[in-house]
Each structure stands twice: as structure tokens, then as C-alpha cells.
Design an enzyme around this catalytic site. Sequence first.
Site: not given
Ligand code: SIN
Length: 186
Positions: A6, A9, A87
Site C-alpha cells: 500500500v 502519500y 479512505e
Molecule cells: C493517503 O494517505 O495515502 C491517502 C490520503 C489520506 O488518507 O490522507
Amino acid sequence: MAVTWVFGYGSLISKAGFHFDERVIGFIKDYRRVFYQGSTDHRGTPDFPGRTVTLEPAQGEICWGAAYKISKKEDQEVALTYLEVREKQYDRKEYVDVFTELTATTPAISGALVYIASPDKKVNVNYLGPASVEDIARQIVKAEGPTGPNREYLFLLENALLQIGSKDKHVIDLANEVRRIISEEQ
Ligand code: SIN
């Protein structure tokens, strides 16, 4: 048994929230991180949405983050079920190549799962899109949701990026603007 990766970001960089076997700092190509997604479930409310990051296609740009390796089938099931909830305002799942070296032509990891909030308002009703740094910052200063204040999300991300050695101008500019607005209000 297939291994799941996974790629995070946003908030996933500082807090995975699931069991993983390895964490690899890396980047994906042709995307940039933008505070264009509305959040009504974590960092804002339906009455006053916050802003969280999503990925926007950007030819030639890169986006740094953290990739998590989940090896065991039981861990994968638990992690994916957890992420489906966390998410849930991200309407798209993509499988991306993650690189660890700027000069590498072959990825360190292939097919890492990443959650993206698309700009298509028909399927992603919470999408907010671009705005000036000041407008985005003012929204972040005000917004607060069940997970906490929106500014905390931004500062955690700023700090997480600092820790992995990545400079993201969009995030730094927003964090500086949020601090400026807060100090003005005091
Ligand atoms: C992620 O962190 O990859 C997705 C966005 C988030 O949950 O801030």
C-alpha cells in the site's frame, strides 16, 4: 501467496493504522499531491468540509510517500477492510510503481495500492479542486472533524514529509500560510 503493498502519500505516511512487515520510503511518478479533496468524515463536517490530499496526474513530476508491505493473508484482509472505511471518501484505487532511486528505471515495488480522490464530482461528491493558497489555508484553519482539526492533518503531513526528507512546496506553502493566519488571529 501474493504480497500486498500500500502506498501512502497523505495521512498514511505518519500513521498506517494496520500491521505491516516493511515500510519503504519512495516516490511514484507522474503525480503530484494536492489539497483538493473535501473531507466531511475525518477533518471536517458536511456543514464545513475540511481539505485533505489527493493525487493529480502531472507528467514529469514525482510524489514522495511511504509504501507498506503486508505479507500475511490475515493481515491483508484486516488492513484492506480498515482502509476501505478510513479512505471511503477516496473513490478510486490505482496500482502504481514505487521507486526509491531518482535515477532508477525499474521500480523498487510494482503494483502498490494507492487511494485517489478523483475530480469527477459525479462519483466523488466531496471533491473541491484548486483554490488559492490563502483560501485553502483559511478553510483548513476553520475545519475540524471527528478525527481532529484539519490543521493537525496538514502539520502531521508537513512533519512526516520532513522526516522522510521530501520537500513539497504545496504542503510547505499551505502550512506556512496556516501558521500566518493563526498568528494573525491571536
Ligand atoms: C493517503 O494517505 O495515502 C491517502 C490520503 C489520506 O488518507 O490522507
